[in-house]
Structure formats: structure tokens, C-alpha cells
Motif scaffolding. Structure first.
Motif, mmCIF file in Angstrom:
data_model
loop_
_atom_site.group_PDB
_atom_site.id
_atom_site.type_symbol
_atom_site.label_atom_id
_atom_site.label_comp_id
_atom_site.label_asym_id
_atom_site.label_seq_id
_atom_site.Cartn_x
_atom_site.Cartn_y
_atom_site.Cartn_z
ATOM 1 N N ARG A 1 48.173 34.728 35.768
ATOM 2 C CA ARG A 1 49.346 34.636 36.655
ATOM 3 C C ARG A 1 50.214 35.878 36.504
ATOM 4 N NH1 ARG A 1 49.257 29.101 34.978
ATOM 5 N NH2 ARG A 1 50.884 29.508 33.421
ATOM 6 N N GLY A 2 50.367 36.356 35.267
ATOM 7 C CA GLY A 2 51.125 37.581 35.045
ATOM 8 C C GLY A 2 50.483 38.773 35.717
ATOM 9 N N LEU A 3 49.162 38.845 35.670
ATOM 10 C CA LEU A 3 48.443 39.914 36.360
ATOM 11 C C LEU A 3 48.687 39.830 37.856
ATOM 12 C CD1 LEU A 3 46.357 42.246 36.385
ATOM 13 C CD2 LEU A 3 44.577 40.482 36.568
ATOM 14 N N GLY A 4 48.682 38.602 38.406
ATOM 15 C CA GLY A 4 48.948 38.435 39.831
ATOM 16 C C GLY A 4 50.325 38.937 40.218
ATOM 17 N N SER A 5 51.322 38.658 39.398
ATOM 18 C CA SER A 5 52.679 39.131 39.680
ATOM 19 C C SER A 5 52.746 40.648 39.630
ATOM 20 C CB SER A 5 53.665 38.527 38.673
ATOM 21 O OG SER A 5 53.705 37.122 38.783
ATOM 22 N N TRP A 6 52.051 41.243 38.657
ATOM 23 C CA TRP A 6 51.997 42.702 38.526
ATOM 24 C C TRP A 6 51.332 43.330 39.744
ATOM 25 C CZ3 TRP A 6 47.567 45.879 37.470
ATOM 26 C CH2 TRP A 6 47.867 47.201 37.103
ATOM 27 N N LEU A 7 50.249 42.730 40.212
ATOM 28 C CA LEU A 7 49.556 43.244 41.392
ATOM 29 C C LEU A 7 50.413 43.098 42.644
ATOM 30 C CD1 LEU A 7 46.056 41.719 40.598
ATOM 31 C CD2 LEU A 7 46.580 44.168 40.676
ATOM 32 N N GLU A 8 51.106 41.994 42.748
ATOM 33 C CA GLU A 8 51.973 41.770 43.905
ATOM 34 C C GLU A 8 53.051 42.833 43.985
ATOM 35 O OE1 GLU A 8 52.933 40.521 47.253
ATOM 36 O OE2 GLU A 8 51.731 38.965 46.276
ATOM 37 N N ALA A 9 53.626 43.157 42.838
ATOM 38 C CA ALA A 9 54.688 44.158 42.811
ATOM 39 C C ALA A 9 54.165 45.560 43.067
ATOM 40 C CB ALA A 9 55.400 44.106 41.452
ATOM 41 N N GLY A 10 52.943 45.846 42.609
ATOM 42 C CA GLY A 10 52.426 47.206 42.704
ATOM 43 C C GLY A 10 51.627 47.507 43.944
ATOM 44 N N TRP A 11 50.799 46.529 44.405
ATOM 45 C CA TRP A 11 49.904 46.786 45.536
ATOM 46 C C TRP A 11 49.962 45.722 46.626
ATOM 47 C CZ3 TRP A 11 48.414 47.993 40.516
ATOM 48 C CH2 TRP A 11 48.114 49.341 40.291
ATOM 49 N N GLY A 12 50.272 44.506 46.246
ATOM 50 C CA GLY A 12 50.353 43.439 47.233
ATOM 51 C C GLY A 12 49.013 42.994 47.777
ATOM 52 N N LYS A 13 47.937 43.332 47.104
ATOM 53 C CA LYS A 13 46.619 42.942 47.600
ATOM 54 C C LYS A 13 45.582 43.006 46.487
ATOM 55 C CE LYS A 13 45.008 47.555 48.992
ATOM 56 N NZ LYS A 13 44.311 48.310 50.060
ATOM 57 N N VAL A 14 44.472 42.333 46.726
ATOM 58 C CA VAL A 14 43.258 42.476 45.918
ATOM 59 C C VAL A 14 42.104 42.472 46.912
ATOM 60 C CG1 VAL A 14 41.727 41.431 44.210
ATOM 61 C CG2 VAL A 14 44.199 41.311 43.885
ATOM 62 N N ASP A 15 41.378 43.563 46.979
ATOM 63 C CA ASP A 15 40.253 43.660 47.908
ATOM 64 C C ASP A 15 38.936 43.244 47.284
ATOM 65 O OD1 ASP A 15 41.680 44.919 50.198
ATOM 66 O OD2 ASP A 15 41.988 46.546 48.763
ATOM 67 N N VAL A 16 38.778 43.552 46.000
ATOM 68 C CA VAL A 16 37.513 43.291 45.305
ATOM 69 C C VAL A 16 37.824 42.760 43.907
ATOM 70 C CG1 VAL A 16 35.418 44.323 44.319
ATOM 71 C CG2 VAL A 16 36.273 45.113 46.547
ATOM 72 N N LEU A 17 37.084 41.727 43.505
ATOM 73 C CA LEU A 17 37.137 41.253 42.128
ATOM 74 C C LEU A 17 35.712 41.157 41.598
ATOM 75 C CD1 LEU A 17 38.381 39.886 39.575
ATOM 76 C CD2 LEU A 17 38.122 37.706 40.782
ATOM 77 N N VAL A 18 35.484 41.764 40.442
ATOM 78 C CA VAL A 18 34.214 41.609 39.729
ATOM 79 C C VAL A 18 34.505 40.892 38.419
ATOM 80 C CG1 VAL A 18 32.236 42.760 38.672
ATOM 81 C CG2 VAL A 18 33.282 43.720 40.748
ATOM 82 N N ASN A 19 33.988 39.681 38.290
ATOM 83 C CA ASN A 19 34.139 38.914 37.058
ATOM 84 C C ASN A 19 32.954 39.198 36.145
ATOM 85 O OD1 ASN A 19 36.569 37.222 37.176
ATOM 86 N ND2 ASN A 19 35.604 36.261 38.957
ATOM 87 N N SER A 20 33.138 40.154 35.235
ATOM 88 C CA SER A 20 32.054 40.563 34.358
ATOM 89 C C SER A 20 32.266 40.163 32.906
ATOM 90 C CB SER A 20 31.859 42.090 34.430
ATOM 91 O OG SER A 20 30.768 42.501 33.649
ATOM 92 N N ALA A 21 33.472 39.755 32.545
ATOM 93 C CA ALA A 21 33.730 39.373 31.153
ATOM 94 C C ALA A 21 32.834 38.206 30.755
ATOM 95 C CB ALA A 21 35.198 39.002 30.969
#
Length: 262
Positions: A78-98
Motif C-alpha cells: 500500500r505504501g508503494l502504491g501511494s509512492w507511485l501515485e504521487a510520483g507517476w500516477g500509473k503502473v503500466d507493467v508489473l512483473v512478479n518475480s520474487a
């Protein structure tokens, strides 16, 4: 990657997130995606490893930023989402590799390893998809690539929890893809199922089985039909699925393994 140099895959203007990107398939995927032009957010709980991935990307002319993330921590997502919202406002690609693997079998000892493996491989993937889909649904488009495994396709008496967790990743991939398709969005969700790949996880297999099986060559013969994949070979498929070149592929679980059927 010849396709990237020829402009066949262009992710310019895209924001991509890659988990487990401090090493292995995650690092190779982050480098491939950045080489195709995306601004790449390198996510891992290994801060120094993530920084090294960023350095490698920038040395090749790409754009990247590292952020420490424990994928098992829903609040951190959720914290990452808030950081992304403030910085870019979008996510185009997610790779779940962990991902992690533990040696275990189905008996009384499995409870601890089962919870540990599922927390990273399944919970981490679900938390990532949940966060990214919030952005993607708002935009009406996006691409998610989950790293499953060919271990999900058959039983494994030495790594039961790992195979089961990757089967769950494949199932959630198909379910999320159907949800997005039925909602009428252009959000694609796919899974890549690598076979035996030369990573730290492979080294753990070598350490466990080389002596039992009679040496490295015999271990490879059992697990990888002669040789392991290189992380970059897996990353090529990840890159393709993340791109618009895979525009009509969603809900697929694609094996990448020479040993299948051997």
C-alpha cells in the motif's frame, strides 16, 4: 535481445515494476524491460542487490530506480502504491518475480516451510496484482507477468511447497485475466513457467543433490535435460508478454523449458 535493438518491442513512456529484481530472473527481466525503454522500478528486500541492478541498467543507458520492498508485507505494498501515485500516477507493467524455494515434503514437518514459501510466492504475487490492478483498471490497460514454474505441473517429493505455491500463482493468473477480460478492460495477465534456471535457487539444488546424484552433470541431466536456462532466456519471454506485441495473449501459462516431455 535483437528484437529490442531493432525497435520491435518499445516500452518507451511505460512505468514498469519488477519484484525480486536484485538477482536472477527478476534482475534479467528488469534489465530487458529497461532496455526496451521503460522507466523501471526495481523492487527487492535486498537493498544492495536492487541498487546493483539499477547501476547495471543505467550503465546500459536505461532508466531505473530502486525501492526496498518485502513482498509479504501488505502494508508495504500500500505504501508503494501511494509512492507511485504521487510520483507517476500509473503502473503500466508489473512483473512478479520474487520467489523462494525450500526443500520439504508432505509430512508433519511441512507446516513451517509451507507458510514461508506461500507468503512470498503466493501472497506476494497477490498483493502485487491487487496494487497494480488498481492503477491499471483506472487506465483501462496494462500488463502483468507472474513468474510461476514448471514445478507447478507435476509432483515433487523434494520441494512440495514450492510446486504447490507456483500452481497457485498460475491459477490466480488465469482468474485475474478472466476478471479483467469480462470487465472489458485491456489488461493482460499471464504467467511464465521457467524450467531449471541458473539462479541462486539452482545453486541450492546443486548443493542438495550433486553428491546424492553423483555430480553436477548427473544433477543437470535429472533437472534440466543437459543444461539450465539462463535468466536472460526467461527474461526474453517476460519482455514479450509485457509488450504490446503480446496484445492478444492473456490468461496463458507458458512453459519455457527444454526438458518438458523428456
Amino acid at each position: 535481445m535483437s528484437g529490442t535493438s531493432e525497435g520491435w518491442i518499445d516500452l518507451s513512456g511505460k512505468l514498469a515494476l519488477v519484484t525480486g529484481a536484485a538477482a536472477g530472473i527478476g534482475r534479467a527481466s528488469a534489465r530487458a524491460i529497461a532496455a526496451a525503454g521503460a522507466m523501471t522500478v526495481v523492487l527487492d528486500r535486498d537493498e544492495s542487490g536492487a541498487a546493483a541492478t539499477v547501476d547495471a541498467i543505467e550503465a546500459s543507458g536505461g532508466k531505473a530506480i530502486a525501492r526496498t520492498l518485502d513482498v509479504t508485507d501488505e502494508a508495504a505494498w500500500r505504501g508503494l502504491g501511494s509512492w507511485l501515485e504521487a510520483g507517476w500516477g500509473k503502473v503500466d507493467v508489473l512483473v512478479n518475480s520474487a520467489g523462494i524455494a525450500r526443500f520439504d515434503r508432505v509430512d508433519e514437518s511441512i507446516a513451517k516451510t509451507y507458510r514461508e514459501v506461500f507468503a512470498v510466492n503466493v501472497d506476494g504475487t497477490l498483493f502485487g496484482m491487487t496494487m497494480a490492478l488498481r492503477f491499471m483498471r483506472a487506465a483501462g490497460k496494462g500488463a502483468i507477468v507472474n513468474i510461476s514454474s514448471t514445478a507447478s505441473l507435476k509432483g515433487n517429493p523434494a520441494m512440495a511447497s514450492y510446486g504447490a505455491s507456483k500452481a497457485a500463482v498460475s491459477h490466480f493468473t488465469r482468474s485475474a485475466a478472466l476478471e479483467c477480460n469480462r470487465a472489458g478492460s485491456d489488461i493482460r495477465v499471464n504467467a511464465v513457467l521457467p524450467g531449471f534456471t541458473e539462479t541462486a535457487m539452482a545453486q541450492a539444488v546443486y548443493d542438495q543433490f550433486d553428491e546424492k546424484l553423483g555430480g553436477r552433470d548427473k544433477t543437470l541431466a535429472v533437472f534440466a535435460s543437459g543444461r539450465p536456462a539462463q535468466p536472460e532466456e526467461i527474461a526474453d519471454l517476460v519482455l514479450f508478454l509485457a509488450s504490446d506485441r503480446a496484445s492478444f495473449i492473456s490468461g496463458s501459462t507458458i512453459s519455457i523449458d527444454r526438458a518438458q516431455g523428456a
